[in-house]
Structures are given as structure tokens and as C-alpha cells.
Design a protein around this motif. Structure first.
Motif, short mmCIF file in Angstrom:
data_model
loop_
_atom_site.label_atom_id
_atom_site.label_comp_id
_atom_site.label_asym_id
_atom_site.label_seq_id
_atom_site.Cartn_x
_atom_site.Cartn_y
_atom_site.Cartn_z
N PRO A 141 0.83 -1.21 0.00
CA PRO A 141 0.00 0.00 0.00
C PRO A 141 0.86 1.26 0.00
O PRO A 141 2.07 1.17 0.17
CB PRO A 141 -0.77 -0.14 1.31
N ALA A 142 0.27 2.40 -0.14
CA ALA A 142 1.01 3.66 -0.12
C ALA A 142 1.41 4.04 1.30
O ALA A 142 2.46 4.62 1.53
CB ALA A 142 0.17 4.78 -0.75
N LEU A 175 10.96 1.62 -1.04
CA LEU A 175 10.83 1.80 -2.48
C LEU A 175 11.28 0.54 -3.22
O LEU A 175 12.36 0.02 -2.97
CB LEU A 175 11.69 2.98 -2.94
N CYS A 176 10.44 0.10 -4.12
CA CYS A 176 10.80 -0.99 -5.02
C CYS A 176 11.32 -0.37 -6.31
O CYS A 176 10.84 0.67 -6.75
CB CYS A 176 9.56 -1.85 -5.30
N ALA A 177 12.33 -0.98 -6.90
CA ALA A 177 12.90 -0.43 -8.12
C ALA A 177 13.24 -1.56 -9.08
O ALA A 177 13.45 -2.71 -8.66
CB ALA A 177 14.14 0.40 -7.80
N SER A 178 13.33 -1.21 -10.34
CA SER A 178 13.56 -2.20 -11.39
C SER A 178 14.45 -1.63 -12.47
O SER A 178 14.32 -0.45 -12.83
CB SER A 178 12.21 -2.62 -11.99
N ASP A 179 15.36 -2.44 -12.95
CA ASP A 179 16.07 -2.07 -14.16
C ASP A 179 16.07 -3.26 -15.11
O ASP A 179 15.93 -4.40 -14.69
CB ASP A 179 17.50 -1.59 -13.88
N ALA A 180 16.15 -3.01 -16.36
CA ALA A 180 16.22 -4.08 -17.36
C ALA A 180 17.45 -3.81 -18.21
O ALA A 180 18.12 -2.81 -18.05
CB ALA A 180 14.94 -4.11 -18.19
N SER A 220 6.23 4.01 -6.47
CA SER A 220 5.77 5.20 -5.75
C SER A 220 6.01 5.12 -4.25
O SER A 220 5.83 6.09 -3.54
CB SER A 220 4.29 5.44 -6.03
N GLY A 221 6.40 3.95 -3.76
CA GLY A 221 6.82 3.84 -2.36
C GLY A 221 5.72 3.50 -1.38
O GLY A 221 4.53 3.73 -1.64
N THR A 222 6.12 2.94 -0.24
CA THR A 222 5.23 2.67 0.89
C THR A 222 5.81 3.33 2.13
O THR A 222 6.96 3.06 2.49
CB THR A 222 5.08 1.16 1.15
N ARG A 248 7.19 12.37 -0.89
CA ARG A 248 6.49 11.10 -0.77
C ARG A 248 6.26 10.42 -2.12
O ARG A 248 5.27 9.73 -2.33
CB ARG A 248 5.15 11.29 -0.05
N LYS A 249 7.21 10.63 -3.05
CA LYS A 249 7.17 9.95 -4.33
C LYS A 249 8.48 9.21 -4.55
O LYS A 249 9.47 9.46 -3.87
CB LYS A 249 6.96 10.97 -5.47
N GLY A 250 8.48 8.30 -5.50
CA GLY A 250 9.72 7.64 -5.86
C GLY A 250 10.63 8.57 -6.63
O GLY A 250 10.17 9.43 -7.38
N PRO A 251 11.95 8.45 -6.46
CA PRO A 251 12.88 9.29 -7.21
C PRO A 251 12.80 9.02 -8.71
O PRO A 251 12.51 7.90 -9.14
CB PRO A 251 14.25 8.87 -6.67
#
Lengths: 111, 115
Positions: free
Chosen positions: A8-9, A90-95, A104-106, B41-44
Motif C-alpha cells: 500500500p502507499a 521503495l521498489c525499483a527495477s532495471d532491465a 511510488s513507495g510505501t 512522498r514519491k519515488g525518485p
């Protein structure tokens, strides 16, 4: 381009309770996936990363764990939350040949 | 000593000013350098990415890397109120597939551009 879904946010949890944060990625395949945490007024700290299904690398010893059951799904968990687990996750992804994109983070508050 | 040092500010400038944001680092293995912008409150989001020493320009933004001094900068020209955000420098020493993702971040500088 890839899209990262994170929910969730906002989350408020009592100390000692379990945690499960889920992240899913669209628009790419075989991405590297990352969990970062941002404490109040501080930069981002890498917690875990995964280069494939079932492959998890931990960057810092802590009360948390991560799992990657599917190619585009990344889960952050804890069996018993501590006050110090509070933060912005924060979840992040690279390809291949793409830069790092963040969800957008929790915002997790452990009380 | 932190691997990456960044002045947290806050930094307040009038609209139209030139903004200079800086980071120093101690790990000589860092070879990829990035600047991210983060709204509250946002992702970078990635602003600039550089590999070698020198300057890289993109619109109103210029990234500068000096590996000999272990110093990187981001310049914002003609700053706008919409540039108000936290700016994070990030660096990677990785080669290969995780070079874009295994990043060491600075603390972030809070920037406010007032009309």
C-alpha cells in the motif's frame, strides 16, 4: 517502458507484527529488482536485490527478508517489526541497458 | 566517513537563479554517477546519468563529474518553482547487469525555488 506497482502507499503497524510489501513490474521481462529504504531526512539505502526468480542478495543485516516468487514480483517481509523498521520503502527495477526506475513507495510507520 | 556526502540544505533560491548541487565521495571504484529528483512522498526519478569525467548537458540541467577530486555537481539554469524537490546524487561501482541498480545515494538536498 516499465511500470512499477507498489502497495500500500501508507501502512501503520504495531511493533512485533508481521509485514508483507508487494511489488510488481510491467512492461519488461527478466528485470533486476531492488528494495530500497529511505529513513526520514536521509538518502536511500539498498536492502535487497534480485537478478532472477528465487535469487536474493542482502546488502545489510536486518530484521527483513525478501523473496521473488515470479519474474516480475518482489516481496519484502518481516516476521516481527521493530520501531527501527519505520521508513519509506521503495521498489525499483532495471532491465537490460535501462536505468533504474522506482515505484511510488510505501510509507511504513511502526508504533 | 560516509561513502557519499551531500549537503542536505535546505537551499532556497529565487525563480530564474542558477542552482548548484554537489556531492563528494570517497570510494574511487565508483564509475557511474547519477542525479535523481524526488518530490515529496514519491519515488525518485532519474534526471542525469554520466559515466566519465566531464560535463553532460540536458536542457536546463548540466551534470559535472571530476573523478580526480571525487566530486560531482548538478547545475540547474533558469530555475523554476516546479524544480522544488529533493535532489539525490547516486553512484555505482558495479560492472555488468546491476550497475544501474546497486547504487549508493547521498543524503539529498532539499531545494525550494520561490516565485
Amino acid at each position: 517502458s516499465q511500470t512499477i506497482h507498489q502497495w500500500p502507499a501508507t501502512l501503520v503497524q504495531p511493533v512485533g507484527s508481521p509485514l508483507s510489501l508487494e511489488c510488481t513490474v510491467e512492461g519488461t521481462s527478466n528485470p533486476n529488482l531492488y528494495w530500497y529504504r529511505q529513513a526520514a531526512g536521509r538518502g536511500l539505502q539498498l536492502l535487497f536485490y534480485s537478478v532472477g526468480i528465487g535469487q536474493i542478495s542482502s546488502e545489510v543485516p536486518q530484521n527483513l527478508s525478501a523473496s521473488r516468487p515470479q519474474d516480475r514480483q518482489f516481496i519484502l517481509s518481516s516476521k516481527k517489526l521493530l520501531l527501527s523498521d519505520s521508513g519509506f520503502y521503495l521498489c525499483a527495477s532495471d532491465a537490460a541497458n535501462e536505468k533504474l526506475f522506482f515505484g511510488s513507495g510505501t510509507q511504513l510507520s511502526v508504533l | 566517513q560516509k561513502e557519499v556526502e551531500q549537503d542536505p540544505g535546505p537551499l532556497s533560491v529565487p525563480e530564474g537563479a542558477i542552482v548548484s548541487l554537489n556531492c563528494t565521495y570517497s570510494n574511487s571504484a565508483f564509475q557511474y554517477f547519477m542525479w535523481y529528483r524526488q518530490y515529496s512522498r514519491k519515488g525518485p526519478e532519474l534526471l542525469m546519468y554520466t559515466y566519465s569525467s566531464g560535463n553532460k548537458e540536458d536542457g536546463r540541467f548540466t551534470a559535472q563529474v571530476d573523478k580526480s577530486s571525487k566530486y560531482i555537481s548538478l547545475f540547474i539554469r533558469d530555475s523554476q518553482p516546479s524544480d522544488s524537490a529533493t535532489y539525490l546524487c547516486a553512484m555505482s561501482a558495479e560492472a555488468g547487469g546491476t550497475s544501474y541498480g546497486k547504487l549508493t545515494f547521498g543524503q539529498g538536498t532539499i531545494l525550494t525555488v520561490h516565485p
